[in-house]
Scaffold this motif. Structure first.
Motif, short mmCIF file in Angstrom:
data_model
loop_
_atom_site.label_atom_id
_atom_site.label_comp_id
_atom_site.label_asym_id
_atom_site.label_seq_id
_atom_site.Cartn_x
_atom_site.Cartn_y
_atom_site.Cartn_z
N LEU A 536 15.19 4.70 21.90
CA LEU A 536 14.29 5.65 21.24
C LEU A 536 15.03 6.69 20.41
N HIS A 537 16.33 6.87 20.62
CA HIS A 537 17.08 7.95 19.98
C HIS A 537 17.91 7.39 18.81
N ARG A 538 17.63 7.89 17.60
CA ARG A 538 18.25 7.36 16.39
C ARG A 538 19.18 8.39 15.75
N CYS A 539 20.33 7.90 15.27
CA CYS A 539 21.28 8.76 14.55
C CYS A 539 20.78 8.95 13.12
N ASP A 540 20.69 10.20 12.66
CA ASP A 540 20.18 10.50 11.31
C ASP A 540 21.18 10.11 10.21
N VAL A 541 22.45 9.94 10.59
CA VAL A 541 23.48 9.63 9.59
C VAL A 541 23.56 8.12 9.33
N CYS A 542 23.75 7.32 10.40
CA CYS A 542 23.95 5.87 10.23
C CYS A 542 22.81 5.04 10.81
N GLU A 543 21.78 5.71 11.31
CA GLU A 543 20.59 5.05 11.85
C GLU A 543 20.85 4.15 13.05
N LYS A 544 21.99 4.31 13.70
CA LYS A 544 22.24 3.58 14.94
C LYS A 544 21.35 4.15 16.04
N THR A 545 20.81 3.29 16.91
CA THR A 545 19.88 3.74 17.94
C THR A 545 20.54 3.69 19.32
N PHE A 546 20.07 4.57 20.18
CA PHE A 546 20.63 4.67 21.53
C PHE A 546 19.49 4.80 22.54
N SER A 547 19.76 4.29 23.73
CA SER A 547 18.75 4.35 24.79
C SER A 547 18.73 5.72 25.46
N VAL A 548 19.86 6.42 25.46
CA VAL A 548 19.97 7.73 26.12
C VAL A 548 20.39 8.77 25.10
N ILE A 549 19.78 9.96 25.16
CA ILE A 549 20.06 11.01 24.19
C ILE A 549 21.49 11.53 24.30
N SER A 550 22.07 11.50 25.51
CA SER A 550 23.46 11.96 25.67
C SER A 550 24.43 11.04 24.92
N ASN A 551 24.11 9.74 24.88
CA ASN A 551 24.95 8.80 24.12
C ASN A 551 24.86 9.09 22.61
N LEU A 552 23.68 9.51 22.17
CA LEU A 552 23.51 9.87 20.77
C LEU A 552 24.36 11.10 20.43
N LYS A 553 24.34 12.09 21.34
CA LYS A 553 25.13 13.31 21.12
C LYS A 553 26.62 12.99 21.05
N THR A 554 27.07 12.10 21.94
CA THR A 554 28.48 11.69 21.94
C THR A 554 28.81 10.97 20.63
N HIS A 555 27.88 10.12 20.18
CA HIS A 555 28.07 9.38 18.93
C HIS A 555 28.16 10.31 17.73
N MET A 556 27.38 11.38 17.72
CA MET A 556 27.35 12.29 16.58
C MET A 556 28.71 12.92 16.31
N ILE A 557 29.55 13.01 17.34
CA ILE A 557 30.89 13.58 17.19
C ILE A 557 31.77 12.69 16.30
N VAL A 558 31.44 11.39 16.27
CA VAL A 558 32.16 10.45 15.39
C VAL A 558 31.99 10.89 13.94
N HIS A 559 30.79 11.37 13.61
CA HIS A 559 30.52 11.80 12.24
C HIS A 559 31.07 13.21 11.98
N THR A 560 30.94 14.08 12.94
CA THR A 560 31.36 15.48 12.73
C THR A 560 32.86 15.68 12.95
N LYS A 561 33.52 14.72 13.65
CA LYS A 561 34.95 14.81 13.99
C LYS A 561 35.27 16.03 14.86
N GLU A 562 34.22 16.56 15.49
CA GLU A 562 34.38 17.78 16.29
C GLU A 562 34.93 17.44 17.67
N LYS A 563 35.88 18.24 18.13
CA LYS A 563 36.44 18.09 19.47
C LYS A 563 36.40 19.47 20.14
N PRO A 564 35.26 19.80 20.74
CA PRO A 564 35.07 21.17 21.24
C PRO A 564 35.82 21.49 22.53
N ASP A 565 36.20 20.47 23.29
CA ASP A 565 36.81 20.71 24.61
C ASP A 565 38.33 20.61 24.52
#
Length: 617
Positions: A536-565
């Motif tokens: 149900l959860h779709r990436c707005d950048v590459c339109e890849k879909t994920f079953s869990v929203i946490s996986n989508l959030k992790t995927h979004m870092i691929v686009h942002t290149k952000e490493k907050p920790d």
């Protein structure tokens, strides 16, 4: 001669000629003797004195009646129920309770009464006359007995003592009512639901729940109820007169009763008395079943319902049953969607005024209730009580199906839905169903994308206030909850509970498709998406879909290149907090995960899992 005099008096009464007038207040009387007795109310003369207690009276008849309270003599007996009375008039009034006869009718609203004095008092509600005034605070009353009752609040006099527990009362009627708590007698029964009551007044109030009559109206906001009103059009009505008075106080916002200890002020003296118990910690009411003690009798009654499981009141719309009338009324507001109480700060509306009061504390940041153990503060006393159970480890509520125990009855009720598979709350947008209303509310925010709660430290926003509170712990680094097995500490109680399942090896949640078991219901839900193939959860950048929203959030870092920790030791950065935690173990050399076969230790649980496969070959 006496009989002839009585006949003459009787003959004068029907003619209603009142020839004798009071010069002070112009009230007129049929007989001269009645006028003389009346004049004593103006002169304040009380010539008749009781030889036993020295109390004084204006009329000789009053002292005669008073003397019977000392002699305890009751000469007049009811031939039906054998109850005895000191006065003949009291017996006559009592006999009407057997006949149900109400000969006296109000000419304004046609309400009928058994006794003429009751009709006279009732007429004052139409005329709005209040001739009796308190000399201390100038409050006015429509009945002299009400004024006498009020005066005792100033004198603090309590002459009537209970012989069982030695509690004192201002009035004999209150003592009689109190005695029923010792005798457990409930002579008044509801013909509709068989519920029994100690007082006839409580039965009358209860009957209004069945009839849906609400005869009392607030003049300020037109909250009303009567047989003459259209109930479908009238939104706000009250069953009891006391509820109207309380509603009027909400308009006046006058708080005349201050607490001498903490200077908090209250609208009603009863609220002040209840508040004082929080300072004295006195709990005089004890449950005979579990010996739990309570400060108020009402709280004990409410508690007893948890043992009896009795729910006599039913919602006519959804047939849900309730133990208390107040709970049913609150529930009915959820059906009508009516929210009459509005917050002046943020304009949020509430169905119940108590919820508005609790909400107001979020604006003024006031937290008056503090834990003696860990000094944590709370806005409500109920929240403090719930928190204290964490320290005491008490879990008084048990599930009859699986024997699991809970600190709160609400948590048990929520848990029971796991067994019944009931999900009564449905999302109108996506038809997803939930066991709890709170879960539905949180889910609805995923559709609106609204995030009202902002972190003051890093300005991150959240849709749910609980998520903000959890996030704040990442800044404070405060970890109050400790595991007794491995001494690991956690910021949240639920994180500790989840962690404890690692030690107990308990996996209560089972997949119905492949029988795989999980420690948490959330993990089971995530797993079920493997079977349903829902993403149900779709990436707005590459339109890849994920079953869990946490996986989508992790995927979004691929686009942002952000490493907050970031690692505090070697400054290495990571995209996920879990990766940072695993990395930190390389510095500490800690290996908390041990193989039960060869006792080899690992710093990551996934490494232990891979190792176990070498034994299974």
């Amino acid at each position: 001669m006496f009989l002839i005099g009585g006949l003459l008096k009787h003959m004068v009464t029907p003619s209603i000629k009142k020839l004798h007038r009071c010069d002070v207040c112009e009230k007129t009387f049929v007989q001269r003797g009645t006028l003389k007795r009346h004049m004593l109310t103006h002169t304040k003369k009380k010539p008749h004195r009781c030889n036993v207690c020295e109390k004084r009276f204006t009329a000789s008849g009053d002292i005669k009646r008073h003397m019977l309270t000392h002699t305890k003599e009751k000469l007049h007996r009811c031939y039906i129920c054998e109850k005895r009375f000191t006065r003949c008039g009291s017996l006559k009034t009592h006999m009407l309770t057997h006949t149900e006869e109400k000969p006296h009718r109000c000419v304004v609203c046609e309400k009928r009464f058994k006794v003429i004095s009751s009709l006279k008092r009732h007429m004052l509600t139409h005329t709005k006359m209040k001739p009796y005034r308190c000399v201390v605070c100038e409050k006015r009353f429509n009945d002299s007995s009400n004024l006498k009752t009020h005066m005792l609040t100033h004198t603090k006099e309590k002459p009537h003592r209970c012989v069982v527990c030695e509690k004192n009362f201002s009035f004999i009627s209150n003592l009689k009512t109190h005695m029923l708590t010792h005798t457990k007698e409930k002579p008044h029964r509801c013909d509709t639901c068989d519920k029994r009551f100690s007082q006839s007044g409580n039965l009358k109030t209860h009957m209004l729940i069945h009839t849906n009559m609400k005869p009392h109206r607030c003049d300020t906001c037109d909250k009303m109820g009567s047989q003459d009103f259209n109930f479908e059009q009238s939104d706000h009505m009250f069953i009891e007169r006391g509820n109207v008075k309380r509603n009027k106080l909400n308009h006046s916002i006058q708080k005349l009763h201050p607490c001498d200890v903490c200077e908090k002020t209250f609208v009603r003296s009863g609220n002040l008395k209840r508040h004082m118990l929080t300072h004295t910690n006195e709990k005089t009411h004890r449950c005979d079943v579990c010996e739990k003690r309570f400060a108020r009798g009402g709280d004990l009654k409410t508690h007893m319902l948890t043992h009896t499981k009795e729910k006599t009141l039913r919602c006519d719309v959804c047939e849900k049953r309730f133990a208390r009338g107040g709970d049913l009324e609150t529930h009915m507001l959820t059906r009508t969607k009516e929210k009459p109480h509005r917050c002046d700060a943020c304009e949020k509306s509430f169905s119940v005024i108590s919820n508005l009061k609790s909400h107001m504390l979020t604006h003024n940041k006031e937290k008056p209730y503090q834990s003696d153990v860990c000094n944590k503060r709370f806005t409500q006393s109920g929240n403090l009580k719930t928190h204290m159970l964490i320290h005491t480890k008490m879990k008084p509520h048990r599930c009859d199906t699986c024997d699991k125990r809970f600190t709160q009855i609400g948590n048990l009720n929520t848990h029971m839905l796991i067994h019944t598979k009931m999900k009564p709350h449905r999302c109108d947008t996506c038809d997803k169903r939930f066991t709890q209303r709170g879960s539905l509310k949180r889910h609805l925010l995923t559709h609106t994308k609204e995030k009202l709660y902002r972190c003051d430290v890093c300005e991150k926003t959240f849709s749910v206030i609980l998520n903000l509170k959890s996030h704040m712990l990442t800044h404070t680094k405060e970890k109050l909850y400790r595991c007794d097995v491995c001494e690991k500490r956690f910021a949240r109680g639920r994180d500790l509970k989840t962690h404890m399942l690692i030690h107990s090896k308990e996996k209560p949640h089972r997949c119905d498709v492949c029988d795989k078991r999980f420690t948490q219901s959330g993990n089971l839900k995530t797993h079920m998406l493997i079977h349903t193939k829902k993403k149900l959860h779709r990436c707005d950048v590459c339109e890849k879909t994920f079953s869990v929203i946490s996986n989508l959030k992790t995927h979004m870092i691929v686009h942002t290149k952000e490493k907050p920790d970031q690692c505090g030791t070697c400054d290495k950065r990571f995209t996920q907090r879990g990766s940072l935690k695993r990395h930190l173990l390389t510095h500490t050399k800690r290996k908390p995960h041990r193989c039960d076969v060869c006792e080899k230790r690992f710093n990551i649980f996934s490494s232990l899992k891979r190792h176990l496969l070498t034994h299974n070959k």
